[in-house]
Design an enzyme around this catalytic site. Sequence first.
Site, PDB file in Angstrom:
ATOM      1  N   ASP A 196      -3.159  -4.521 -18.535  1.00 43.27           N
ATOM      2  CA  ASP A 196      -1.823  -3.650 -18.787  1.00 43.27           C
ATOM      3  C   ASP A 196      -1.705  -3.118 -20.309  1.00 43.27           C
ATOM      4  OD1 ASP A 196      -1.054  -4.158 -16.239  1.00 43.27           O
ATOM      5  OD2 ASP A 196       0.508  -5.536 -16.530  1.00 43.27           O
TER       6      ASP A 196
ATOM      7  N   ASP B   7      -8.158  -5.850 -21.509  1.00 43.02           N
ATOM      8  CA  ASP B   7      -6.853  -6.545 -21.511  1.00 43.02           C
ATOM      9  C   ASP B   7      -5.766  -5.811 -20.622  1.00 43.02           C
ATOM     10  OD1 ASP B   7      -7.834  -7.965 -24.027  1.00 43.02           O
ATOM     11  OD2 ASP B   7      -7.494  -6.050 -25.117  1.00 43.02           O
TER      12      ASP B   7
ATOM     13  N   LEU C 146      -9.489  -7.665 -12.925  1.00 40.92           N
ATOM     14  CA  LEU C 146     -10.839  -7.601 -13.013  1.00 40.92           C
ATOM     15  C   LEU C 146     -11.808  -8.133 -14.447  1.00 40.92           C
ATOM     16  CD1 LEU C 146     -10.428  -4.192 -11.280  1.00 40.92           C
ATOM     17  CD2 LEU C 146     -11.499  -6.243 -10.241  1.00 40.92           C
TER      18      LEU C 146
ATOM     19  N   GLY D 258       0.732  -1.432   0.130  1.00 36.49           N
ATOM     20  CA  GLY D 258      -0.055   0.024  -0.144  1.00 36.49           C
ATOM     21  C   GLY D 258       0.853   1.301   0.225  1.00 36.49           C
TER      22      GLY D 258
ATOM     23  N   MET E 105      -3.634  -6.965  -7.158  1.00 33.88           N
ATOM     24  CA  MET E 105      -2.968  -8.019  -7.520  1.00 33.88           C
ATOM     25  C   MET E 105      -4.029  -9.022  -8.317  1.00 33.88           C
ATOM     26  SD  MET E 105      -0.028  -6.842  -7.349  1.00 33.88           S
ATOM     27  CE  MET E 105       0.891  -7.911  -8.212  1.00 33.88           C
ATOM     28  N   ARG E 106      -5.207  -8.582  -8.729  1.00 33.71           N
ATOM     29  CA  ARG E 106      -6.168  -9.438  -9.241  1.00 33.71           C
ATOM     30  C   ARG E 106      -6.735  -8.869 -10.529  1.00 33.71           C
ATOM     31  NH1 ARG E 106      -6.436 -14.695  -7.313  1.00 33.71           N
ATOM     32  NH2 ARG E 106      -5.752 -14.408  -5.049  1.00 33.71           N
TER      33      ARG E 106
ATOM     34  N   HIS F 216       1.495   0.710 -13.081  1.00 32.34           N
ATOM     35  CA  HIS F 216       2.328  -0.404 -13.367  1.00 32.34           C
ATOM     36  C   HIS F 216       4.091  -0.263 -13.588  1.00 32.34           C
ATOM     37  CE1 HIS F 216       3.161  -4.527 -15.256  1.00 32.34           C
ATOM     38  NE2 HIS F 216       3.901  -4.054 -16.055  1.00 32.34           N
TER      39      HIS F 216
ATOM     40  N   ASN G 134      -5.020   2.198 -12.910  1.00 33.55           N
ATOM     41  CA  ASN G 134      -3.945   1.497 -12.641  1.00 33.55           C
ATOM     42  C   ASN G 134      -2.505   1.958 -12.680  1.00 33.55           C
ATOM     43  OD1 ASN G 134      -2.711  -1.293 -11.729  1.00 33.55           O
ATOM     44  ND2 ASN G 134      -2.178  -1.595 -13.544  1.00 33.55           N
TER      45      ASN G 134
HETATM   46  C1  GRF Z   1       3.677  -1.271  -7.393  1.00 34.38           C
HETATM   47  O1  GRF Z   1       4.938  -1.671  -7.731  1.00 34.38           O
HETATM   48  C2  GRF Z   1       2.852  -1.078  -8.588  1.00 34.38           C
HETATM   49  O2  GRF Z   1       3.336  -0.404  -9.622  1.00 34.38           O
HETATM   50  C3  GRF Z   1       2.383  -2.412  -8.683  1.00 34.38           C
HETATM   51  O3  GRF Z   1       2.370  -3.155  -7.537  1.00 34.38           O
HETATM   52  C4  GRF Z   1       3.273  -2.472  -6.614  1.00 34.38           C
HETATM   53  C5  GRF Z   1       2.283  -2.214  -5.536  1.00 34.38           C
HETATM   54  O4  GRF Z   1       3.187  -1.398  -4.449  1.00 34.38           O
HETATM   55  N1  GRF Z   1       1.116  -2.421  -9.568  1.00 34.38           N
HETATM   56  P1  GRF Z   1       2.258  -0.786  -3.127  1.00 34.38           P
HETATM   57  O5  GRF Z   1       1.395  -1.748  -2.650  1.00 34.38           O
HETATM   58  O6  GRF Z   1       1.765   0.290  -3.643  1.00 34.38           O
HETATM   59  O7  GRF Z   1       3.331  -0.427  -2.257  1.00 34.38           O
END
Ligand code: GRF
Length: 193
Positions: free
Chosen positions: A145, A143, A93, A13, A90-91, A109, A107
């Site tokens: 990312d 799709d 949708l 987070g 991390m899922r 990335h 999002n």
């Molecule tokens: C980050 O590197 C983000 O780009 C990726 O997941 C990681 C999350 O880190 N999607 P955090 O939970 O915000 O510290």
Amino acid sequence: MTVKLTVLASGRGSNFGAILDAIERGELDARVTALISDQSAAPALERARAAGIPTLVQSCRKADKPAFEQAVTEQVQQSGSDLIILAGFMRLLSADFVERHAGRILNIHPSLLPSFKGLDAPVQAVEAGVKISGCTVHVVTADMDAGPIIAQAAVPVQEGDTADTLAARILVEEHRLFPAAIQTYSRQLLVGA
Ligand code: GRF
């Protein structure tokens, strides 16, 4: 106008924390209506509770995904949230969910998309031997990312970088880029609405 955010996070987070810090500093005109996590031990939840932000924990594993997505949609509708922010969520949708909230899910990335989609982007970057990586804020589409890019920051790969050292330097840029991109995007959204 203050944009209302529903934030989804699965873990640490730190991006969620950066969003809260940017709001606190007055750089991001936003209010987080809820922090929703699919992981009951996610540190992001503690940060939300400390800030007095409502939290919800619900599994998003395959069989539970429809109920998870329904819960998010209900929270968004009840709170009047303008945007759903994936801050280390991390899922994947579903296409239905993404379509229902089209243009309203962002999002972050840790690569310069369209390079290195999916998991472990810094590992992919180091293994590919690229000299520049970075991070991308994009609109979420069905799709993975692949949605329209809102903002990017470049991070040079240094001699001797491991995936961890590269990821740490990318993260610093993420914390700056994500709140700034949310601010820019939400101005367009709210003014255009
Ligand atoms: C980050 O590197 C983000 O780009 C990726 O997941 C990681 C999350 O880190 N999607 P955090 O939970 O915000 O510290």
